[in-house]
Write a protein that holds these residues in place. Structure first.
Motif, short mmCIF file in Angstrom:
data_model
loop_
_atom_site.label_atom_id
_atom_site.label_comp_id
_atom_site.label_asym_id
_atom_site.label_seq_id
_atom_site.Cartn_x
_atom_site.Cartn_y
_atom_site.Cartn_z
N GLN A 6 0.86 -1.03 -0.14
CA GLN A 6 -0.07 -0.12 -0.08
C GLN A 6 0.82 1.25 -0.05
OE1 GLN A 6 -3.43 -0.34 -0.10
NE2 GLN A 6 -2.99 -2.42 -0.35
N GLY A 7 0.59 2.12 -0.92
CA GLY A 7 1.60 3.37 -0.80
C GLY A 7 2.73 3.31 -1.53
N PRO A 8 3.40 4.27 -1.60
CA PRO A 8 4.89 4.35 -2.46
C PRO A 8 5.95 3.40 -1.61
CG PRO A 8 4.47 6.44 -1.27
CD PRO A 8 3.43 5.57 -1.18
N LEU A 9 6.78 3.07 -2.27
CA LEU A 9 7.98 2.28 -2.13
C LEU A 9 8.99 3.18 -1.29
CD1 LEU A 9 9.76 -0.43 -1.70
CD2 LEU A 9 10.80 0.38 -3.69
N ILE A 10 9.17 4.68 -1.64
CA ILE A 10 9.70 5.53 -1.21
C ILE A 10 9.05 6.78 -1.21
CG2 ILE A 10 12.14 7.04 -1.43
CD1 ILE A 10 13.44 4.60 -2.67
N GLN A 11 9.08 7.49 -0.32
CA GLN A 11 8.63 8.83 -0.22
C GLN A 11 9.13 9.98 0.39
OE1 GLN A 11 4.78 8.93 2.02
NE2 GLN A 11 3.97 10.73 0.67
N ALA A 12 9.54 10.83 -0.22
CA ALA A 12 10.37 12.15 0.13
C ALA A 12 9.57 13.43 0.48
CB ALA A 12 11.58 12.33 -0.79
N LYS A 13 9.53 13.72 1.81
CA LYS A 13 8.81 15.14 2.08
C LYS A 13 9.55 16.25 2.39
CE LYS A 13 4.51 12.58 3.50
NZ LYS A 13 3.62 12.38 4.87
N ASN A 14 9.23 17.29 1.61
CA ASN A 14 9.93 18.53 2.08
C ASN A 14 11.39 18.44 2.63
OD1 ASN A 14 6.55 18.65 3.61
ND2 ASN A 14 7.47 19.73 1.70
N ASN A 27 13.04 22.09 -0.12
CA ASN A 27 11.73 21.60 -0.16
C ASN A 27 11.30 20.44 -1.16
OD1 ASN A 27 10.42 22.35 2.32
ND2 ASN A 27 10.40 24.45 1.60
N VAL A 28 12.40 19.46 -1.23
CA VAL A 28 11.85 18.49 -2.35
C VAL A 28 11.07 17.48 -1.77
CG1 VAL A 28 13.15 16.77 -3.78
CG2 VAL A 28 14.17 18.97 -3.45
N LEU A 58 22.92 8.75 2.85
CA LEU A 58 24.37 8.93 2.87
C LEU A 58 24.50 10.41 3.12
CD1 LEU A 58 25.56 6.78 -0.17
CD2 LEU A 58 26.17 6.48 2.25
N GLU A 59 23.63 11.33 2.77
CA GLU A 59 23.47 12.61 3.14
C GLU A 59 22.28 12.76 4.10
OE1 GLU A 59 25.62 14.99 2.87
OE2 GLU A 59 26.55 14.58 0.83
N VAL A 60 22.52 13.16 5.39
CA VAL A 60 21.24 13.18 6.02
C VAL A 60 20.64 14.74 5.78
CG1 VAL A 60 20.55 13.44 8.68
CG2 VAL A 60 22.30 12.09 7.96
N PRO A 61 19.14 14.75 5.58
CA PRO A 61 18.87 16.02 5.31
C PRO A 61 18.59 16.87 6.63
CG PRO A 61 17.43 14.00 4.43
CD PRO A 61 18.36 13.63 5.31
N ASP A 62 18.54 18.21 6.31
CA ASP A 62 18.49 19.15 7.56
C ASP A 62 17.14 19.47 8.31
OD1 ASP A 62 21.28 20.29 7.94
OD2 ASP A 62 21.14 20.68 6.13
N ILE A 222 12.74 20.58 -7.54
CA ILE A 222 12.09 19.73 -8.71
C ILE A 222 11.43 21.13 -9.48
CG2 ILE A 222 10.51 18.08 -9.44
CD1 ILE A 222 11.30 16.48 -6.98
N MET A 223 11.63 21.04 -10.67
CA MET A 223 11.27 22.15 -11.72
C MET A 223 9.93 21.47 -12.30
SD MET A 223 12.51 25.22 -11.35
CE MET A 223 13.79 25.80 -10.39
#
Length: 248
Positions: A6-14, A27-28, A58-62, A222-223
Motif C-alpha cells: 500500500q502506498g509508495p516504496l519511497i516517499q520524500a517529504k519537504n 523543499n523537495v 548517505l547525506e542526512v537532510p537538515d 524539482i522544476m
C-alpha cells in the motif's frame, strides 16, 4: 501469495539540505512506486546527486522526512543499516576494494550482512557475473578491469544483496564513450525486469527510452515531472527548454 504494497516504496517529504550558506535541496518532495524507473536530469549543481544520497541517508537532510517501505528512516531510532541493505547504490567511481578479487568483492557483504555461506554467495555471484557477461573475470582484481567492467561489477555487487531498489549516481559519467553502452545495457535489463530504480544521469537517450518517470531539477528544486514523452517532447518551463536545447 504476494501482498501488494500500500502506498509508495519511497516517499520524500519537504527535504532541505544546506551546505554552508547554500541550500542544495529546497523543499523537495517525491514519491517512487514499486517498479518505477525514475531518471533525474538537470544541470550540474542542481541537487540531483545530493537528493539521491538523501534517499539512503548517505547525506542526512537538515529537515524533512524520507519514508522507505512506510518507515521514516530519518527517525534517529531507526536502524538505517538494516534499510540500506535493501537499497543498492552504484556510484560514479565504482568503489570496489582494490586488494580483493572480483569474487571476494561480490561475496563479502552477503556473507557478512546476510549470513550466507561462501558457497551460496559464490553461486549467486557467478549467476550474476554470467548475466552481465563477466563470468570469466571472477579471479581478476579491479585494476585488471576496464572502467565499463568495473561498473558492471559494481552493479552486480549491489544486486548480490537482493535489494528492493537500486540507486544510480551518474553511473556512466566516469566512463569512456565506448564503455557507456555496456553499462546502460545492464541497467536496461534491470528496468525490463521491473527493478525499482532511481537514476541520476546525463544520458538523455537512456532516460527517454527506459524511464517510467523523469524529473528535472534545478537550483535544488524539482522544476518539472512527467513521462519521458512529456519532458522531452513537450517541456513546459523555460528552464527545462533551455536545458534540453543544450544537451539534446
Amino acid at each position: 501469495m504476494d501482498i501488494k504494497r500500500q502506498g509508495p516504496l519511497i516517499q520524500a517529504k519537504n527535504i532541505v539540505k544546506i551546505f554552508g550558506n547554500q541550500k542544495a535541496l529546497n523543499n523537495v518532495s517525491l514519491e517512487i512506486g514499486e517498479g518505477d524507473v525514475l531518471c533525474i536530469i538537470g544541470p550540474s549543481g542542481s541537487g540531483k546527486s545530493t537528493f539521491l544520497r538523501c534517499l539512503n541517508l548517505l547525506e542526512v537532510p537538515d529537515s524533512g522526512q524520507i519514508f522507505f517501505e512506510g518507515v521514516d528512516i530519518t527517525d534517529k531510532k531507526v536502524d538505517i543499516n538494516r534499510h540500506r541493505q535493501k537499497m543498492g547504490m552504484v556510484f560514479q567511481l565504482f568503489h570496489l576494494f582494490p586488494h580483493l578479487t572480483v569474487m571476494k568483492n561480490l561475496t563479502l557483504a552477503p556473507m557478512k550482512l546476510l549470513g550466507k555461506s561462501a558457497k551460496e554467495a559464490e553461486n549467486e555471484a557467478r549467476q550474476l557475473l554470467k548475466r552481465v557477461g563477466l563470468a570469466d573475470r571472477e579471479d581478476a582484481y579491479p585494476d585488471q578491469l576496464s572502467g565499463g567492467q568495473k561498473q558492471r561489477i559494481a552493479i552486480v555487487r549491489a544486486l548480490c544483496m537482493k535489494p528492493e531498489v537500486m540507486l544510480f549516481d551518474e553511473p556512466t559519467s566516469a566512463l569512456d564513450p565506448e564503455m557507456v553502452k555496456e553499462v546502460l545495457e545492464v541497467m536496461r535489463e534491470l528496468a525490463n525486469e521491473r527493478m525499482t530504480m532511481v537514476v541520476v544521469t546525463h544520458e538523455m537517450g537512456f532516460a527517454r527510452e527506459v524511464a517510467s518517470k523523469v524529473i528535472f531539477m534545478a537550483d535544488g528544486m524539482i522544476m518539472e515531472t512527467g513521462t519521458p514523452e512529456e519532458i522531452f517532447t513537450n517541456p513546459k518551463s523555460e528552464r527545462l527548454k533551455s536545458f534540453l536545447s543544450k544537451v539534446l
